[in-house]
Design an enzyme around this catalytic site. Sequence first.
Site, short mmCIF file in Angstrom:
data_model
loop_
_atom_site.label_atom_id
_atom_site.label_comp_id
_atom_site.label_asym_id
_atom_site.label_seq_id
_atom_site.Cartn_x
_atom_site.Cartn_y
_atom_site.Cartn_z
N ARG A 1 -3.69 9.55 3.35
CA ARG A 1 -3.21 10.88 3.47
C ARG A 1 -1.75 10.77 2.37
O ARG A 1 -1.22 11.80 1.87
CB ARG A 1 -2.32 10.97 4.77
N LYS B 1 0.68 -1.12 -0.19
CA LYS B 1 0.01 -0.01 0.34
C LYS B 1 0.75 1.11 -0.27
O LYS B 1 0.57 2.60 -0.37
CB LYS B 1 -0.89 0.47 1.06
N ASN B 2 1.54 1.62 0.61
CA ASN B 2 2.76 2.92 0.98
C ASN B 2 3.84 2.99 -0.36
O ASN B 2 4.00 3.78 -0.09
CB ASN B 2 3.52 2.51 2.40
N LEU C 1 8.46 7.92 16.16
CA LEU C 1 8.10 8.14 15.59
C LEU C 1 6.96 9.01 15.52
O LEU C 1 6.60 10.33 15.07
CB LEU C 1 7.97 6.99 14.34
N ASP D 1 -5.14 8.47 8.78
CA ASP D 1 -5.33 7.54 10.07
C ASP D 1 -4.75 8.67 11.11
O ASP D 1 -4.17 9.60 10.88
CB ASP D 1 -3.87 5.75 9.97
N ASP E 1 4.76 0.98 11.85
CA ASP E 1 3.32 0.36 11.36
C ASP E 1 3.32 -1.15 12.16
O ASP E 1 2.23 -1.28 12.37
CB ASP E 1 3.53 0.22 10.64
#
Length: 437
Positions: free
Chosen positions: A94, A22-23, A339, A118, A317
């Site tokens: 985003r 996805k990223n 993070l 998110d 994540d």
Amino acid sequence: MDVFRLTGPSRLFGEVDIRGAKNSVLKLMAASLLAVGRTTISNVPAILDVRIMVQLLIRLGCTVDYDADRGIVSIDVPAEVGIQADYELVRAMRASISVLGPLTARMRSAHVALPGGDAIGSRGLDMHQAGLEALGATVHLDHGYFVAEAPEGLRGTDIVLEFPSVGATENLVMAATLAHGVTTISNAAKEPEIVDICTMLVDMGAQIKGIGTADITITGVDELRPVDHRTVGDRIVAGTYAFGAALSGGDVTIKGVGLELMPNIAIKLRDSGATVDDLGEIDLRDGTRGGGFRVRGAERPHAIRVATMPFPGFPTDLQPFVIALNSVSDGVGLLSENLFEARWRFVQEIARLGAKVRIDGNHALISGIESLSGAEVEASDIRAGAGLVMAGLRAAGITEVSGIDHIERGYENFVSNLRSLGANIERVEKADILSFE
């Protein structure tokens, strides 16, 4: 509303195929805007975020064919594309901000609504703005829109990122491919998804050196060409099922992602007592060959200590899955989140299942117990939702996870995959007690 309902405890056994990240794929789709013509991206996951990006590209004037079953998206980019990414789509995801660099570079103007996505903490756009300004664009906020203008085109420069931001690195690399002259980006992100997008850009005709390192050099070219590109496998989804196997005491073979994409993850899984075997290249469901590995969890996991860091460190994540594993471990585990500060919202929910977690600043101290207990919980983001589902595998009784729209933004066939691995899970419709209709 729909919820995921699990009846536990249960263990995961079997095989699961993982498609593209996805990223990565969302940024690859944005990169298609840099070249006139038809770009085709394969190994695309069937997730909500891809459908949102499809709609965004259509709004910008592209023609998009998306075959979710085959995992292929083809994007026909016209000579003139729109420059405004509207709030109603950008607020849902985003990653929509990734059209900012390509539009500014090729159309010399971009109006992108401030993004949503998110709820995991502040993720400012300061580095995006500073980088584009260094490249010669004028950037400002106007009624909720991020506006970048470069009427004379962008020009190469030296950029030093104050933090190795994945999003800023991607946007600035894409923008620099069509800038006049040479751009260097120091302290760049090194994630596999960065390597994936740079690989695609090079195939499109971009001149990029230092791919996969902290120092990237881009020599601008006049134009790029459309390409066919296969998305890198999703290491976060792979890690999700890997931790599910470890915390449930299961045995899962994960296909489509190699351990080279997740070195620190494998180390921590082994620390938990799991056996992790590298299977090398294996046959995938689409007839190609790719990486794979197998995770066999201990009867009860050992507590582990993890600090989230940029790649090649442990990914933020997967933080919820570390907490879920430690919550049923033998011992006391520690998670240091370096993070995103708001990921602690997950802790509030897993506590409903009986997990014993104490927060101190950016640290979570988790005291393991033998078994969690089913309860109603709510997903606050993609990974928190999946983490609650995995925790439910070790919870006695019924666990209901609401907010599943978050989960479906990042996981394809989530329920069917878990059911095929032996989980007692279903998607059910539940009356909303706050509805007065």
